[in-house]
Design an enzyme around this catalytic site. Structure first.
Site, PDB file in Angstrom:
ATOM      1  N   GLY A  10       0.780  -1.227   0.000  1.00 47.78           N
ATOM      2  CA  GLY A  10       0.000   0.000   0.000  1.00 47.78           C
ATOM      3  C   GLY A  10       0.811   1.274   0.000  1.00 47.78           C
ATOM      4  O   GLY A  10       0.261   2.351   0.248  1.00 47.78           O
ATOM      5  N   ASP A  11       2.106   1.183  -0.264  1.00 47.88           N
ATOM      6  CA  ASP A  11       2.968   2.363  -0.382  1.00 47.88           C
ATOM      7  C   ASP A  11       4.142   1.979  -1.281  1.00 47.88           C
ATOM      8  O   ASP A  11       3.976   1.133  -2.151  1.00 47.88           O
ATOM      9  CB  ASP A  11       3.423   2.841   1.005  1.00 47.88           C
ATOM     10  CG  ASP A  11       3.703   4.349   1.041  1.00 47.88           C
ATOM     11  OD1 ASP A  11       4.583   4.791   0.284  1.00 47.88           O
ATOM     12  OD2 ASP A  11       3.054   5.073   1.808  1.00 47.88           O
TER      13      ASP A  11
END
Length: 493
Positions: free
Chosen positions: A283-284
């Site tokens: 997610g990053d």
């Protein structure tokens, strides 16, 4: 599974009988169809399941791979009272096992085998000369209640918990001042159960920075291989101020949305490091190379250097596949990224920094990159203005120099290149060679530059910005740039 074999004489008799009646039996099409139908049904039955006591049990199972003995002494977690039911808290079992191994350093250390099962635990520390081995179907589960997670001082090169001032939560698996540590297995899993953390973070219910999944600090000779890391509360794998680190054949997973700051691997002030043959979808940033934040990183003064990243498949819908920065105040140099596939991502490769960071990013080589359906392919950004506090030096300008891109290809790229230097932070000595990206946006200026100087060698597609000198394949100058200060940055697409 032990299989009883028939006596040889009986087998030969059955084989002769089979040969005797088989031709006649198959003489009719109807009989042949019946045989095939029965065989198919039997195959499905055998390979699927047999209901035993309300549970599914296959007739034949591939036997579990034996756990190799990598140290002169090996223990099982169950030897120390571990229970892999997903409910029992195993923190004390892990701590007792690590204590036993800590006494074996002069004998070459010890190995802790985590058998198949779900081993719930609070954070625990590793020790030197230790191998943590996760068997196939072994899952170490991080307990979700933050009261079990210890608080630690901020990292000295950050001076701040990263999300909140003051202390930060420690990592699920932690180590400091270690030597000769191996985390490996038959692709067992370390699961941080980060869903609760992400929700509390979004709701602003946490007073301290979330902890990483695995964090090794001030250590050397670290090998992490053949495991899966998933659903970290925060950054997933964080080697901090370490030397001689190898990360190989590791799968790192988190939801691509609504799993904030779940970076895959964050080498931070690390030296002599290899990351290879990994799959990362988080997610990053898939990988983010760091070296401290503003005045704290400048004072700490430990660069990330001599890092090789190769043979990776990465997805990052929120950030970038491979990033440098933005916390790079101790400097980043001698980094090679090669044989990289970034797919279905917001950005592919990115360098990000800002006034106040200080430090440098130099001698960076990108080679053989493939982009598949990414919004922006190559990004260099110099206005990533996020600071720990107001004490940073606004005149501490980072230096960006000697960055090369060779063999960059792909399809479905909206903006192939966006290099956004500034008057205070120009991007110098950038080289592009053998670049061809299939674009999805037809606007004229899609190779964007501002305050960048460098060169393009040979023909590249799409056409480069006018800030760059153009050379032919033999590296003979064809055309000087009009101006290095030209600005053609458009964030609207």
């Amino acid at each position: 599974m032990m299989v009883e074999t028939a006596p040889l004489g009986r087998f030969q008799y059955q084989k002769l009988e089979f040969r005797r009646w088989m031709p006649a039996f198959l003489s009719s099409h109807k009989t042949l169809f019946t045989v095939l139908w029965i065989a198919a049904l039997a195959s499905v039955f055998v390979w699927q399941w047999n209901v035993v006591g309300g549970r599914f049990a296959v007739f034949w199972q591939v036997p579990m791979r034996p756990i190799p003995r990598l140290r002169p002494v090996a223990f099982n977690l169950t030897d120390f009272g571990g229970v892999g039911d997903g409910i029992t808290l195993n923190t004390e079992a892990f701590e007792r096992a690590v204590l036993a191994i800590s006494k074996l350093g002069k004998r070459g250390g010890g190995q802790l085998n985590v058998p198949p099962g779900r081993w719930l635990t609070a954070p625990f520390n590793l020790t030197s000369h230790m191998t943590l081995f996760l068997a196939e179907d072994a899952v170490i589960l991080g307990i979700e209640d933050e009261k079990y997670w210890p608080l630690m001082p901020p990292l000295p090169s950050y001076g701040y918990g990263r999300e909140h001032p003051g202390p930060r939560y420690g990592s699920l698996i932690h180590g400091q001042n270690l030597k000769d540590v191996v985390i490996t297995g038959h692709n067992g899993t370390i699961n941080g159960q980060g869903q609760t953390w992400w929700k509390k973070y979004r709701q602003k219910l946490l007073n301290h920075t979330r902890g990483p999944l695995v964090q090794i600090m001030w250590s050397s000779d670290i090998l992490i291989t053949n495991i899966t890391l998933r659903d970290s509360p925060f950054w997933t794998l964080h080697p901090y101020d370490c030397k001689n680190v190898t990360i190989r054949n590791v799968t790192i997973l988190a939801p691509i949305f609504e799993a904030p700051n779940t970076d895959g691997i964050d080498p931070d002030s690390c030296e002599d490091m290899i990351i290879e043959n990994c799959y990362i979808s988080v997610g990053d940033d898939g990988i983010a190379i760091k070296s401290g934040w503003d005045q704290y990183g400048i004072a700490y003064g430990r660069p990330s250097m001599n890092i090789l990243i190769r043979n990776l498949v990465v997805q990052s819908m929120v950030s970038a596949g491979v990033s440098i920065g933005s916390e790079m105040s101790g400097g980043v140099s001698n980094v090679t990224v090669e044989n990289l596939l970034v797919w279905s991502s917001r950005r592919a490769v990115r360098i990000k920094t800002a006034p106040g960071r200080g430090g440098y990013v130099r001698h960076i080589t990108y080679r053989n990159l493939t982009f598949d359906n990414v919004r922006v392919g190559i990004v260099i950004k110099t206005d990533y203005n996020e600071h720990p506090d107001e004490g940073y030096d606004r005149k501490a300008f980072p230096k960006l120099d000697d960055i090369s891109f060779t063999g960059v290809h792909g399809l479905g790229v909206r903006v192939p290149v966006r290099i956004h230097g500034s008057e205070e932070i120009p991007v110098r000595n950038v080289t592009f060679r053998d670049t061809s990206l299939g674009i999805t946006y037809k606007k004229k200026h899609i190779f964007q530059c501002a305050f960048v100087e460098g060169r393009v060698i040979g023909t590249i597609f799409p056409a480069p910005c006018e800030n760059l000198d153009q050379y032919d394949e033999q590296e003979r100058l064809i055309k000087h740039s009009v101006s290095h200060k030209l600005t053609d940055i458009d964030y609207d697409f």
